[in-house]
Design a protein around this motif. Sequence first.
Motif, short mmCIF file in Angstrom:
data_model
loop_
_atom_site.label_atom_id
_atom_site.label_comp_id
_atom_site.label_asym_id
_atom_site.label_seq_id
_atom_site.Cartn_x
_atom_site.Cartn_y
_atom_site.Cartn_z
N TYR A 83 32.51 19.25 -1.40
CA TYR A 83 33.69 19.03 -0.55
C TYR A 83 33.42 17.76 0.27
O TYR A 83 32.52 17.74 1.11
CB TYR A 83 33.93 20.22 0.37
N LYS A 84 34.23 16.70 0.03
CA LYS A 84 33.96 15.40 0.66
C LYS A 84 35.13 14.96 1.55
O LYS A 84 36.24 15.49 1.45
CB LYS A 84 33.70 14.33 -0.40
N HIS A 85 34.86 13.96 2.42
CA HIS A 85 35.82 13.32 3.33
C HIS A 85 36.33 14.28 4.39
O HIS A 85 37.47 14.15 4.86
CB HIS A 85 37.01 12.74 2.54
N ASN A 86 35.52 15.23 4.82
CA ASN A 86 35.94 16.20 5.82
C ASN A 86 35.96 15.58 7.22
O ASN A 86 35.21 14.63 7.52
CB ASN A 86 35.02 17.41 5.81
N ALA A 87 36.80 16.16 8.08
CA ALA A 87 36.83 15.72 9.48
C ALA A 87 35.67 16.32 10.26
O ALA A 87 35.12 15.69 11.16
CB ALA A 87 38.16 16.11 10.13
N GLY A 141 35.93 14.44 -9.56
CA GLY A 141 36.60 15.55 -8.90
C GLY A 141 38.08 15.28 -8.80
O GLY A 141 38.62 14.41 -9.50
N VAL A 142 38.74 16.03 -7.93
CA VAL A 142 40.18 15.84 -7.69
C VAL A 142 40.39 15.61 -6.20
O VAL A 142 39.67 16.16 -5.36
CB VAL A 142 40.99 17.06 -8.17
N ASP A 143 41.40 14.80 -5.87
CA ASP A 143 41.79 14.57 -4.48
C ASP A 143 43.05 15.38 -4.21
O ASP A 143 44.08 15.21 -4.89
CB ASP A 143 42.06 13.08 -4.23
N VAL A 144 42.97 16.24 -3.21
CA VAL A 144 44.10 17.11 -2.85
C VAL A 144 44.59 16.68 -1.47
O VAL A 144 43.84 16.78 -0.48
CB VAL A 144 43.69 18.59 -2.84
N ALA A 145 45.83 16.20 -1.40
CA ALA A 145 46.40 15.75 -0.13
C ALA A 145 46.75 16.96 0.73
O ALA A 145 47.48 17.86 0.30
CB ALA A 145 47.62 14.89 -0.38
N VAL A 146 46.24 16.97 1.95
CA VAL A 146 46.51 18.06 2.91
C VAL A 146 46.59 17.44 4.30
O VAL A 146 46.05 16.35 4.55
CB VAL A 146 45.41 19.13 2.88
N PRO A 147 47.27 18.11 5.25
CA PRO A 147 47.30 17.61 6.63
C PRO A 147 45.90 17.60 7.24
O PRO A 147 45.03 18.37 6.85
CB PRO A 147 48.22 18.61 7.35
N LYS A 198 45.35 24.30 -0.51
CA LYS A 198 46.57 24.20 -1.30
C LYS A 198 47.25 22.88 -0.96
O LYS A 198 47.43 22.54 0.22
CB LYS A 198 47.51 25.37 -0.99
N GLY A 199 47.61 22.11 -2.00
CA GLY A 199 48.25 20.83 -1.76
C GLY A 199 48.50 20.10 -3.06
O GLY A 199 48.23 20.63 -4.16
N ASN A 200 49.01 18.89 -2.95
CA ASN A 200 49.32 18.09 -4.13
C ASN A 200 48.10 17.27 -4.53
O ASN A 200 47.42 16.67 -3.68
CB ASN A 200 50.50 17.15 -3.84
N ILE A 201 47.83 17.23 -5.84
CA ILE A 201 46.72 16.44 -6.36
C ILE A 201 47.17 14.99 -6.49
O ILE A 201 48.07 14.66 -7.26
CB ILE A 201 46.25 16.98 -7.73
N THR A 202 46.55 14.12 -5.72
CA THR A 202 46.91 12.69 -5.72
C THR A 202 46.05 11.87 -6.67
O THR A 202 46.44 10.78 -7.08
CB THR A 202 46.79 12.11 -4.30
N SER A 203 44.89 12.36 -7.01
CA SER A 203 44.02 11.66 -7.95
C SER A 203 43.24 12.71 -8.73
O SER A 203 42.55 13.56 -8.13
CB SER A 203 43.06 10.72 -7.20
N GLY A 204 43.34 12.64 -10.05
CA GLY A 204 42.72 13.67 -10.89
C GLY A 204 41.31 13.32 -11.33
O GLY A 204 40.75 12.27 -10.99
N TYR A 205 40.76 14.20 -12.10
CA TYR A 205 39.40 14.05 -12.65
C TYR A 205 39.41 12.98 -13.73
O TYR A 205 40.20 13.03 -14.67
CB TYR A 205 38.97 15.40 -13.22
N ASP A 206 38.54 11.96 -13.59
CA ASP A 206 38.51 10.85 -14.53
C ASP A 206 37.07 10.34 -14.64
O ASP A 206 36.58 9.63 -13.76
CB ASP A 206 39.44 9.73 -14.08
#
Length: 289
Positions: free
Chosen positions: A234-238, A190-196, A175-183
Amino acid sequence: MAKKKKEQKRITKKLLNKYRLVILNEDTFEERISFKLNRLNVFVMVTITGILLVSGTTFLIAFTPLREYIPGYSSTSLNLKATRLVATTDSLESRIVVNQQYYNSIKKVLTGDVKTVEFDLDSAVQSQKVNLEEIDLSPSDQDMRLREEVSKEDKYSLFENEKSNSDFSLFSPVKGNITSGYDVTQKHYGVDVAVPKDTPIQAASAGTVIFSEWTAETGYVIILKHANNLLTVYKHNASLTKQQGEQVKAGEVIATAGSTGELSTGPHLHFELWRDGYPTDPTNFVDFE
């Protein structure tokens, strides 16, 4: 005529002349064994012995495993194994073709290499020459029946929200804010969802982990395969908590959010939804906010 009969009698007499075969002791000349023979008996014995040898050899070659040791004859077990290997090879070739198509689909997911449909100018020009008033656009009976069948199938489409009656549903991995949408024009599938950082990332649906590795551009990546040829990425995971081949349940934690990879600018989840090798906008089916 008499001469011919005389010749026959001479041959018969020669065949029936009796001989004695004696076996003696060389030192004492003591007779040990003796046989009474004639030419006819010797001929009959040799013929019978030859027939028995030929028959025995034929039997051994035809009905016993000894024929495997005769040059020119192959082993029965080897023939059976060869037949099985040919069948296995054929099935493996078919499986390789299917796997190659599947791997190509995964490759497109990772690289974002999606082919677009080209516009055919000639077809468009030709369509402008058609007079629509002369075309009968009223549906036929077969068309009406087909439309009814399609409408029934659409009621149970895979891509519906969680409130649909379909057995398949997608849940929000975070759950978070979408900073970059599907284009698609920017090859952002995909979509980028900002999360801690280190936010738990959950599986959007039950499935199998088919990829769980590090990539230079997108960091730690995990891909799940679900029913109906559906993939979630699911990308850019820690970090990743599941390995390739594992089964996961819907809502199960599969990774933690981070900012890994050359293309990441901050902690977030890049989430993609693919079906049959083509991407689709995840926001149409998942509520991230």
